[in-house]
Scaffold this active site. Structure first.
Site, mmCIF file in Angstrom:
data_model
loop_
_atom_site.group_PDB
_atom_site.id
_atom_site.type_symbol
_atom_site.label_atom_id
_atom_site.label_comp_id
_atom_site.label_asym_id
_atom_site.label_seq_id
_atom_site.Cartn_x
_atom_site.Cartn_y
_atom_site.Cartn_z
ATOM 1 N N GLU A 255 10.397 0.546 9.934
ATOM 2 C CA GLU A 255 11.357 1.628 9.645
ATOM 3 C C GLU A 255 10.648 2.918 10.026
ATOM 4 O O GLU A 255 9.736 3.361 9.322
ATOM 5 C CB GLU A 255 11.699 1.660 8.144
ATOM 6 N N GLU B 239 10.384 14.563 16.563
ATOM 7 C CA GLU B 239 10.642 14.645 15.121
ATOM 8 C C GLU B 239 9.721 15.689 14.493
ATOM 9 O O GLU B 239 8.514 15.674 14.725
ATOM 10 C CB GLU B 239 10.376 13.284 14.465
ATOM 11 N N LYS C 160 0.860 -1.202 0.000
ATOM 12 C CA LYS C 160 0.000 0.000 0.000
ATOM 13 C C LYS C 160 0.887 1.240 0.000
ATOM 14 O O LYS C 160 1.679 1.439 0.907
ATOM 15 C CB LYS C 160 -0.919 0.042 1.223
ATOM 16 N N CYS D 299 13.654 10.620 6.896
ATOM 17 C CA CYS D 299 13.643 10.016 8.231
ATOM 18 C C CYS D 299 15.001 10.125 8.910
ATOM 19 O O CYS D 299 15.087 10.214 10.125
ATOM 20 C CB CYS D 299 13.238 8.557 8.120
#
Ligand code: NAD
Length: 494
Positions: free
Chosen positions: A250, A384, A176, A284
């Site tokens: 991840e 983050e 997806k 990331c």
């Protein structure tokens, strides 16, 4: 108008629901996209399961699977211009980044093919084997039907990292894509059809939370591979616990970039910029916490602020653009909120801190490169942001740098800048993080593992570890003793 359909069982299918996909730089429509229904998703999983148990896929030898990976790599190269243009339009990547992404996707399939040819799927363990008693083997076998979910920041590369090991291992999948960026994965589907990948081995759908959740609920799924935020990663792990599905995650990061007093300052300044501004900070592994040794702090700070003025924020199609817009309004608001929180908390704003506006910029969401001086108490030291915002912290020495670098729930990546590689390596070994660069940033080697410590993830992609993540290991015991009197039988356990 480009139409992105569902790719199920080797065919492109329409669905009853569609939506329009927009260019982050100017809000123009990029494609009409078909959104799968629950039934479509179930059919994609059924197709993946049928393919997994098909004799064609089960019996396909390693050489043939490696050839398929190489053929995909070649086709990506042939269609590089189209893929680059689409990646720019769909994700707001700068032209330079999109070119690199297409190259990296092609190169990953090629390198993986080479690894696959060398990978030993059957290993005899001589130390565990004994003549006249038993021969013992480790056999690697595909895990089964996978569900894979990817984010919007590196659409093609993320799809490549997921699909590659599925083909290499002999698994099958339903991938997806992020609803924001479904386009280039669909080109990958065309490529896989062209090179003759058996139908149903890779199925591609798009969608958001509902579609992702529905896919993961399917009991036929044996492994979940997810790339995205830590928050969603945790939910996925909880869901996978129900049927003990294998999980690879991840996730997010807050990576540390350490500049030592013996660094080449001009290189380290540019390195610090590249580390946090690449793809508007929406990577990331972005180096968003910068630690600079006291001795060079003032000089470094001055040079960094000066250089920030040279960064070209621009429209993605301009070859000179350093970085372009952020993904969408939601992302823009999230970043601006962190900037405002930092101002309120008293973090010293040294550069930027506002929207880049006027002319073409008003059609998308652009943010100026932003630099704060921070301490571990500030929110942006810990959370983050996923935008072009850097927090810089002065450290007494390398020990304090290591301590503060490791003071994070994340552990994805980081870098050390020094003219003394041995000194830098000593520090790198102490960083609790999956990748450390020395005098470099963001570059990845497809033959090496990538992934995170702590809340940055579980498992690794790429490298041998990335392939093994799609394999179960089986112990095969072959008796080497056919004389009943010599065999201990049951008394062996007493
Ligand atoms: P996200 O977690 O919101 O979404 C990621 C994907 O998960 C999307 O496809 C989304 O539709 C899907 N999803 C969301 N909720 C779901 C649920 N409950 N069940 C199933 N699927 C669900 O992340 P994002 O905003 O798309 O991407 C940004 C995040 O991804 C950042 O945190 C970034 O650090 C991380 N990321 C990590 C890596 C890595 O390799 N570690 C790479 C790229 C991005």
């Amino acid at each position: 108008m480009r139409e992105i359909k569902l790719f199920i069982n080797g065919e492109f299918r329409s669905s009853s629901k569609t939506f329009t996909d927009h260019n982050p730089a100017n809000n123009e429509v990029v494609a009409i996209v078909h959104l799968p229904s629950d039934q479509d998703i179930d059919q994609a999983v059924d197709a993946a399961e049928a393919a997994f148990y098909s004799t064609e896929w089960r019996n396909m030898d390693v050489t043939k699977r490696a050839e398929l990976l190489e053929a995909i790599s070649e086709k990506i190269k042939e269609r590089r211009t189209e893929l680059t243009e689409l990646e720019v339009a769909d994700s707001g990547s700068s032209l330079r980044k999109a070119k690199a992404d297409v190259h990296n996707a092609a190169s990953y399939f090629k390198v993986l093919a080479g690894q696959l040819r060398k990978f030993q799927f059957e290993i005899k363990d001589e130390s565990a084997s004994k003549v006249g008693f038993s021969h013992n083997y480790k056999i690697y076998a595909p895990v089964g039907v996978c569900a894979q979910i990817i984010p919007w920041n590196f659409p093609l590369v993320m799809a490549a990292w997921k699909i590659g090991p599925v083909i290499a291992s002999g698994c099958t999948t339903v991938l997806k894509t992020a609803q924001e960026t479904p386009v280039t994965a669909s080109i990958l589907a065309e490529i896989m059809r062209e090179v003759g990948l058996p139908k149903g081995v890779v199925n591609i759908i798009t969608g958001g939370v509902h579609e992702g959740e529905h896919l993961l609920k399917n009991p036929k799924i044996k492994k979940v591979a997810f790339t995205g935020s830590t928050e969603v990663g945790k939910k996925i792990m909880q869901g996978a616990a129900k049927n003990l599905q294998r999980v690879s995650l991840e996730l997010g990061g807050k990576s540390a970039n350490i500049v030592l007093d013996d660094a080449d300052l001009s290189i380290a300044v540019d390195g610090a910029l590249y580390a946090f501004l690449y793809h508007s900070g929406q990577a990331c592994d972005s180096g968003t916490r910068l630690f600079v040794e006291e001795k060079i702090y003032s000089e470094f700070k001055e040079a960094l602020i000066k250089r920030m003025g040279d960064v070209k924020v621009g429209i993605p199609t301009d070859a000179n653009t350093g970085y372009g817009p952020v993904m969408n309004e939601k992302q823009f608001n999230r970043i601006m909120n962190y900037i405002n929180i930092s101002k309120k908390e008293g973090a010293k704003l040294l550069f930027g801190g506002e929207r880049q506006s006027g002319g073409e910029f008003d059609k998308g969401f652009y943010i100026k490169p932003t630099l704060f001086e921070i301490t571990p108490d500030h929110t942006i030291f810990n959370e983050e942001i996923f935008g072009p915002v850097l927090g810089m912290t002065k450290v007494k020495d390398e020990n304090e740098a290591i301590k503060l670098a490791n003071k994070s729930v994340y552990g994805l990546a980081g870098a050390v800048w020094s003219k003394n590689p041995e000194r830098a390596k000593k520090i790198a070994r102490q960083l609790e993080t999956g990748t450390v660069w020395i005098n470099e940033y963001h570059l990845l080697n497809p033959g090496m593992p990538f992934g995170g410590y702590k809340q940055s993830g579980l498992g690794r992609e790429m490298g041998e570890e990335g392939l093994k993540a799609y394999l179960e290991v089986k112990h095969l015991w072959v008796s080497d003793c056919d004389e009943r009197t010599k065999k201990p039988w049951f008394d062996a356990i007493f």
